[in-house]
Design an enzyme around this catalytic site. Structure first.
Site, PDB file in Angstrom:
ATOM      1  N   ARG A 180      -2.641  -5.759 -72.194  1.00  0.00           N
ATOM      2  CA  ARG A 180      -3.643  -4.877 -72.719  1.00  0.00           C
ATOM      3  C   ARG A 180      -4.886  -5.414 -72.381  1.00  0.00           C
ATOM      4  O   ARG A 180      -5.836  -4.404 -72.702  1.00  0.00           O
ATOM      5  CB  ARG A 180      -3.460  -4.814 -74.245  1.00  0.00           C
ATOM      6  CG  ARG A 180      -2.151  -4.443 -74.901  1.00  0.00           C
ATOM      7  CD  ARG A 180      -2.159  -4.709 -76.428  1.00  0.00           C
ATOM      8  NE  ARG A 180      -0.942  -4.223 -76.874  1.00  0.00           N
ATOM      9  CZ  ARG A 180      -0.787  -4.266 -78.045  1.00  0.00           C
ATOM     10  NH1 ARG A 180      -1.494  -4.674 -79.009  1.00  0.00           N
ATOM     11  NH2 ARG A 180       0.516  -3.904 -78.718  1.00  0.00           N
ATOM     12  N   GLU A 206       5.137 -13.934 -75.261  1.00  0.00           N
ATOM     13  CA  GLU A 206       5.015 -12.531 -74.579  1.00  0.00           C
ATOM     14  C   GLU A 206       3.306 -12.352 -74.599  1.00  0.00           C
ATOM     15  O   GLU A 206       2.771 -12.287 -75.555  1.00  0.00           O
ATOM     16  CB  GLU A 206       5.689 -11.338 -75.262  1.00  0.00           C
ATOM     17  CG  GLU A 206       5.185 -10.080 -74.751  1.00  0.00           C
ATOM     18  CD  GLU A 206       5.591  -8.859 -75.788  1.00  0.00           C
ATOM     19  OE1 GLU A 206       4.987  -7.885 -75.802  1.00  0.00           O
ATOM     20  OE2 GLU A 206       6.386  -9.357 -76.539  1.00  0.00           O
ATOM     21  N   LYS A 211      13.817  -3.043 -77.470  1.00  0.00           N
ATOM     22  CA  LYS A 211      12.550  -3.274 -78.357  1.00  0.00           C
ATOM     23  C   LYS A 211      12.500  -2.139 -79.068  1.00  0.00           C
ATOM     24  O   LYS A 211      12.394  -0.758 -79.009  1.00  0.00           O
ATOM     25  CB  LYS A 211      11.462  -3.480 -77.538  1.00  0.00           C
ATOM     26  CG  LYS A 211       9.996  -3.698 -78.370  1.00  0.00           C
ATOM     27  CD  LYS A 211       9.071  -3.812 -77.457  1.00  0.00           C
ATOM     28  CE  LYS A 211       7.571  -3.821 -78.460  1.00  0.00           C
ATOM     29  NZ  LYS A 211       6.386  -4.206 -77.246  1.00  0.00           N
TER      30      LYS A 211
END
Length: 211
Positions: A42, A38, A126
């Site tokens: 950002r 993953e 999640k």
């Protein structure tokens, strides 16, 4: 894709500052036995890093994390990621990924968010931020009414090598997300062998529970 992801108990959560690190990082993970990644959205380097991993390692399960804007969502689909994740639950983002037949795993922290996810047809959510939100005990109580419905959780945030088995031993937990597997500093210092060893240690811990 959901079935494939459910076979992988550990998902490395990666922040890449320099796209040139994408390929050696992916190689370090694969060398340790991990074929899923993953890459969080950002940083400015994230789009190129995702594209490079997709091109060089087409067999890797490529996830894009921290997908919080429409532009990021479009970039993910254009890149051809295997799945996307977010810290929160935005129905518009969920629908966008569903319309493009791509798995999306939004973040939840309350019963209402879980039920919203279920209403959107989601079966994997999640739990974020897992540690700050109350840890394993919180998830056990939070998920109890929903486990029978088949929903699974991927706790992320505050999960590490020392507590990962406690998380993975919960029936509602299908996988854990971990940033310790390849930290920003380790990537910047190009400590690829260290990252490979950390991956091997995490997979060994996960395998102990399966035995």
């Amino acid at each position: 894709m959901l079935n494939e992801l459910l076979k992988r108990p550990v998902i490395p959560v990666i922040v890449i500052e320099d796209a040139n690190d994408a390929e050696p990082l992916a190689e370090a993970l694969l060398k340790g036995g991990m074929d899923v990644i993953e890459v969080t959205c950002r940083t400015a380097a994230a789009p190129e890093a995702l594209a490079r991993i997709k091109k060089s390692f087409p067999g890797m399960l490529l996830g894009a994390g921290t997908v919080v804007t429409p532009d990021q969502a479009k970039m993910c689909i254009d890149t051809g990621v295997s799945f996307g994740l977010a810290p929160g639950l935005n129905p518009d983002t969920v629908k966008f990924f569903q319309d493009h037949s791509t798995l999306f795993i939004p973040g939840v922290m309350t019963p209402s968010e879980i039920e919203k996810g279920l209403s959107l047809g989601l079966k994997m959510l999640k739990f974020f931020p897992a540690g700050a939100a109350g840890g394993v005990n919180m998830l056990k109580n939070l998920a109890a009414p929903y486990g029978p419905l088949g929903v699974k959780f991927c706790p992320t945030g505050g999960v590490n090598l020392d507590n990962m088995q406690e998380w993975l031993s919960q029936p509602v937990v299908s996988a854990i997300g971990g940033s310790w597997l390849a930290t920003k500093q380790q990537i910047a210092d190009k400590q690829w062998d260290v990252i490979t060893d950390q991956v091997k240690a995490a997979l060994a811990k996960a395998a102990e529970l399966a035995d």
